[in-house]
Write a protein that holds these residues in place. Sequence first.
Motif, PDB file in Angstrom:
ATOM      1  N   LEU A 476       0.834  -1.195   0.000  1.00 23.95           N
ATOM      2  CA  LEU A 476       0.000   0.000   0.000  1.00 23.95           C
ATOM      3  C   LEU A 476       0.871   1.249   0.000  1.00 23.95           C
ATOM      4  O   LEU A 476       0.578   2.231  -0.694  1.00 23.95           O
ATOM      5  N   GLU A 477       1.957   1.216   0.773  1.00 25.26           N
ATOM      6  CA  GLU A 477       2.861   2.360   0.845  1.00 25.26           C
ATOM      7  C   GLU A 477       3.507   2.647  -0.511  1.00 25.26           C
ATOM      8  O   GLU A 477       3.674   3.814  -0.887  1.00 25.26           O
ATOM      9  N   ALA A 478       3.880   1.598  -1.231  1.00 25.81           N
ATOM     10  CA  ALA A 478       4.500   1.795  -2.539  1.00 25.81           C
ATOM     11  C   ALA A 478       3.544   2.467  -3.509  1.00 25.81           C
ATOM     12  O   ALA A 478       3.949   3.269  -4.356  1.00 25.81           O
ATOM     13  N   ARG A 479       2.260   2.165  -3.376  1.00 25.51           N
ATOM     14  CA  ARG A 479       1.270   2.708  -4.304  1.00 25.51           C
ATOM     15  C   ARG A 479       0.782   4.094  -3.904  1.00 25.51           C
ATOM     16  O   ARG A 479       0.556   4.951  -4.763  1.00 25.51           O
ATOM     17  N   TYR A 480       0.580   4.322  -2.607  1.00 27.13           N
ATOM     18  CA  TYR A 480      -0.078   5.549  -2.158  1.00 27.13           C
ATOM     19  C   TYR A 480       0.788   6.426  -1.270  1.00 27.13           C
ATOM     20  O   TYR A 480       0.313   7.439  -0.764  1.00 27.13           O
ATOM     21  N   GLY A 481       2.048   6.083  -1.078  1.00 30.54           N
ATOM     22  CA  GLY A 481       2.945   6.962  -0.344  1.00 30.54           C
ATOM     23  C   GLY A 481       3.352   6.401   1.002  1.00 30.54           C
ATOM     24  O   GLY A 481       2.565   5.742   1.680  1.00 30.54           O
ATOM     25  N   HIS A 482       4.565   6.697   1.396  1.00 30.37           N
ATOM     26  CA  HIS A 482       5.122   6.172   2.635  1.00 30.37           C
ATOM     27  C   HIS A 482       4.860   7.083   3.837  1.00 30.37           C
ATOM     28  O   HIS A 482       5.144   6.688   4.968  1.00 30.37           O
ATOM     29  N   GLU A 483       4.332   8.288   3.606  1.00 33.66           N
ATOM     30  CA  GLU A 483       4.075   9.193   4.728  1.00 33.66           C
ATOM     31  C   GLU A 483       2.920   8.656   5.575  1.00 33.66           C
ATOM     32  O   GLU A 483       1.837   8.370   5.064  1.00 33.66           O
ATOM     33  N   THR A 484       3.133   8.586   6.857  1.00 39.56           N
ATOM     34  CA  THR A 484       2.107   8.065   7.760  1.00 39.56           C
ATOM     35  C   THR A 484       0.838   8.901   7.700  1.00 39.56           C
ATOM     36  O   THR A 484      -0.278   8.360   7.651  1.00 39.56           O
ATOM     37  N   TRP A 485       0.986  10.214   7.663  1.00 41.56           N
ATOM     38  CA  TRP A 485      -0.187  11.090   7.666  1.00 41.56           C
ATOM     39  C   TRP A 485      -1.052  10.868   6.424  1.00 41.56           C
ATOM     40  O   TRP A 485      -2.284  10.925   6.497  1.00 41.56           O
ATOM     41  N   ARG A 486      -0.398  10.587   5.305  1.00 42.98           N
ATOM     42  CA  ARG A 486      -1.142  10.425   4.055  1.00 42.98           C
ATOM     43  C   ARG A 486      -2.014   9.169   4.093  1.00 42.98           C
ATOM     44  O   ARG A 486      -3.189   9.191   3.723  1.00 42.98           O
ATOM     45  N   LEU A 487      -1.444   8.064   4.549  1.00 37.73           N
ATOM     46  CA  LEU A 487      -2.209   6.823   4.619  1.00 37.73           C
ATOM     47  C   LEU A 487      -3.309   6.915   5.669  1.00 37.73           C
ATOM     48  O   LEU A 487      -4.413   6.388   5.475  1.00 37.73           O
ATOM     49  N   GLU A 488      -3.036   7.581   6.773  1.00 33.98           N
ATOM     50  CA  GLU A 488      -4.069   7.757   7.791  1.00 33.98           C
ATOM     51  C   GLU A 488      -5.232   8.585   7.255  1.00 33.98           C
ATOM     52  O   GLU A 488      -6.403   8.285   7.518  1.00 33.98           O
ATOM     53  N   LYS A 489      -4.911   9.616   6.482  1.00 32.66           N
ATOM     54  CA  LYS A 489      -5.967  10.450   5.890  1.00 32.66           C
ATOM     55  C   LYS A 489      -6.790   9.659   4.888  1.00 32.66           C
ATOM     56  O   LYS A 489      -8.030   9.752   4.863  1.00 32.66           O
ATOM     57  N   LEU A 490      -6.135   8.859   4.049  1.00 32.07           N
ATOM     58  CA  LEU A 490      -6.858   8.030   3.084  1.00 32.07           C
ATOM     59  C   LEU A 490      -7.791   7.052   3.786  1.00 32.07           C
ATOM     60  O   LEU A 490      -8.950   6.876   3.386  1.00 32.07           O
ATOM     61  N   ARG A 491      -7.300   6.413   4.837  1.00 26.28           N
ATOM     62  CA  ARG A 491      -8.126   5.442   5.559  1.00 26.28           C
ATOM     63  C   ARG A 491      -9.317   6.127   6.230  1.00 26.28           C
ATOM     64  O   ARG A 491     -10.433   5.597   6.222  1.00 26.28           O
ATOM     65  N   LYS A 492      -9.089   7.293   6.790  1.00 22.73           N
ATOM     66  CA  LYS A 492     -10.174   8.029   7.446  1.00 22.73           C
ATOM     67  C   LYS A 492     -11.253   8.409   6.436  1.00 22.73           C
ATOM     68  O   LYS A 492     -12.452   8.241   6.683  1.00 22.73           O
ATOM     69  N   LEU A 493     -10.844   8.942   5.288  1.00 27.65           N
ATOM     70  CA  LEU A 493     -11.808   9.328   4.265  1.00 27.65           C
ATOM     71  C   LEU A 493     -12.518   8.115   3.681  1.00 27.65           C
ATOM     72  O   LEU A 493     -13.707   8.185   3.333  1.00 27.65           O
ATOM     73  N   LYS A 494     -11.813   7.022   3.565  1.00 23.71           N
ATOM     74  CA  LYS A 494     -12.436   5.791   3.071  1.00 23.71           C
ATOM     75  C   LYS A 494     -13.554   5.354   4.013  1.00 23.71           C
ATOM     76  O   LYS A 494     -14.658   5.006   3.570  1.00 23.71           O
ATOM     77  N   ARG A 495     -13.300   5.378   5.290  1.00 23.17           N
ATOM     78  CA  ARG A 495     -14.334   4.993   6.260  1.00 23.17           C
ATOM     79  C   ARG A 495     -15.511   5.966   6.232  1.00 23.17           C
ATOM     80  O   ARG A 495     -16.652   5.571   6.462  1.00 23.17           O
ATOM     81  N   GLN A 496     -15.225   7.221   5.935  1.00 21.06           N
ATOM     82  CA  GLN A 496     -16.286   8.226   5.900  1.00 21.06           C
ATOM     83  C   GLN A 496     -17.169   8.081   4.669  1.00 21.06           C
ATOM     84  O   GLN A 496     -18.404   8.114   4.768  1.00 21.06           O
ATOM     85  N   TYR A 497     -16.558   7.934   3.506  1.00 19.87           N
ATOM     86  CA  TYR A 497     -17.326   7.949   2.257  1.00 19.87           C
ATOM     87  C   TYR A 497     -17.722   6.563   1.763  1.00 19.87           C
ATOM     88  O   TYR A 497     -18.640   6.437   0.950  1.00 19.87           O
ATOM     89  N   ASP A 498     -17.050   5.543   2.208  1.00 21.27           N
ATOM     90  CA  ASP A 498     -17.358   4.175   1.770  1.00 21.27           C
ATOM     91  C   ASP A 498     -17.186   3.220   2.943  1.00 21.27           C
ATOM     92  O   ASP A 498     -16.309   2.355   2.944  1.00 21.27           O
ATOM     93  N   PRO A 499     -18.026   3.356   3.975  1.00 20.15           N
ATOM     94  CA  PRO A 499     -17.823   2.572   5.196  1.00 20.15           C
ATOM     95  C   PRO A 499     -17.930   1.068   4.997  1.00 20.15           C
ATOM     96  O   PRO A 499     -17.359   0.304   5.776  1.00 20.15           O
ATOM     97  N   ASP A 500     -18.661   0.633   3.981  1.00 22.67           N
ATOM     98  CA  ASP A 500     -18.805  -0.804   3.718  1.00 22.67           C
ATOM     99  C   ASP A 500     -17.790  -1.302   2.695  1.00 22.67           C
ATOM    100  O   ASP A 500     -17.870  -2.450   2.247  1.00 22.67           O
ATOM    101  N   ASN A 501     -16.859  -0.439   2.303  1.00 26.98           N
ATOM    102  CA  ASN A 501     -15.786  -0.831   1.386  1.00 26.98           C
ATOM    103  C   ASN A 501     -16.315  -1.415   0.084  1.00 26.98           C
ATOM    104  O   ASN A 501     -15.873  -2.465  -0.388  1.00 26.98           O
TER     105      ASN A 501
END
Length: 513
Positions: A476-501
């Motif tokens: 996941l880091e290779a595809r979307y970035g190694h910065e911790t803040w970036r992956l945390e933001k993506l996961r948070k928004l994913k849960r907000q806009y698509d909670p059922d994945n």
Amino acid sequence: MPLPSSVALYGLALAFGFVTGTTLPISEVNKRQERCVASTQTQEELASLLSKKATILGPTSVDWADVTERYMAQVQPTVCLSVRPGTEDDVAEIVRFANRLDVPFYTVSRGHALTESVGRFRGIEIDLRDLRAFEVNPNNVTAFFQGGAYSHEVIDGLWDQGFVTGTGGCECVSVIGPALGGGHGLQQGRHGLTMDMLVNLNVVLANGTAVQVNETSHPDLWWAMRGAGHNFGIVTSFESKIWPEDKSKTYLVKTYQFAGRSLEAVIDRVNEFQGLGTLDPSWLASFGLYIMNTTLSKTEATINWAFVFSGSPEEGHAVLKPFDDLGPLSVDVVNVPYRVVNEYVGGGMEGRLCEGNKTHVIGTANLQTYNKTSMRAIYDLYNERIRQHPRLGDTRVLVEGYSVEGVLSHRSEDSAYALRDEHILTYFDTRFDSMDDPLIPFATEWRDHTVALWYGGQPERRPTTYVNYAAGYESLEARYGHETWRLEKLRKLKRQYDPDNKFAWYNPIFPPA
């Protein structure tokens, strides 16, 4: 327009259609997929909700093979019902209908997704091929595009009106598909990635709600859609910037073929030509390729390098003189309109990159510069593997060096796309006619060795992979970035806009169970 016989086929930002789906624990997924049926009653019920322009196809349709054809045979999703929306409103209706049935849905623009998770889908396909209208807005600064707008039609149609916009280099894919993962292409040196040209998105969310997404409307989703958009919604239409272009202008495309003995000298000159992200935008790109060309050598791979220049031919030839001085085996030169440049670097409609239903073994890495030792080792490995199995001589080892001035003019933190400082794309591709070919494991080991050599040439940097080239085994880091803040933001928004994945099939943030 026919290609010169010695012009090689290049990878040139192969970009892929966007896809969506749903995931839960595997036992629940299986239950949902079992309920995906193409019954007459189901089709009639759905038809009553859609416009008269919509088309619903089941497995017995005479067009079934066409509507379910994929670029990658081995990541073939299982489609129970294929629905072509006739209007943008139809897309939201289909999503809501699938949700009521508790059946997964999956959206396809042109079917070029590479990621292996696509092959685990079973459900309703939303095929956007009939939503491909586009028109220049009255301001002559932006244009409106529907979600299925086809790259080759957009390039031709805008050119006829005296404009260009960002597209991937492979003409048989959509415009928005690659843009959701960044979107490398020939316009990026001047204007940035294709996603940087977007000004507005019309998006259907996982619950079937249609929303407008831009800098002021859902700005958090605007951030996520540009770089990781496949995880968040279906783009039914969008607005993007366009730029005027003189239709009488031509572009120099100069392609060299070198023998293996010239490799180090070629790499030295390419690195000097390209700089470290400082290539002048008048040079749209340079593309390198290792491939067997038996008309030039029956014993070793040919090193091909193509350059695309937007200035005068005389100026272009003067800059490329150091390559002329290396004694190439052959040189092909054309001066052509922008609308056909992709044909001369392998991304045209009749090119190898647009041929469907093949089994591919692919691998990729991002670089900042070319390491001579690695490039030599990859070349020697290529020759060694072909000697072992000559029928794999169609294997491509590609490198793509674009001008990045426009890309670097945008801040990395302003979107989900994390890889603006990656100047070079690489792509390994061996293809087979059958998923059962006994040489697939051999090719897979060759792929892994090649990718390791690319990364070995930059040991101080962590691996990264262009999302639209990812096969699915990358982190996941290779595809979307190694910065911790970036992956945390993506996961948070994913849960907000698509909670059922529900959008979990194309390079997912939260993968299918």
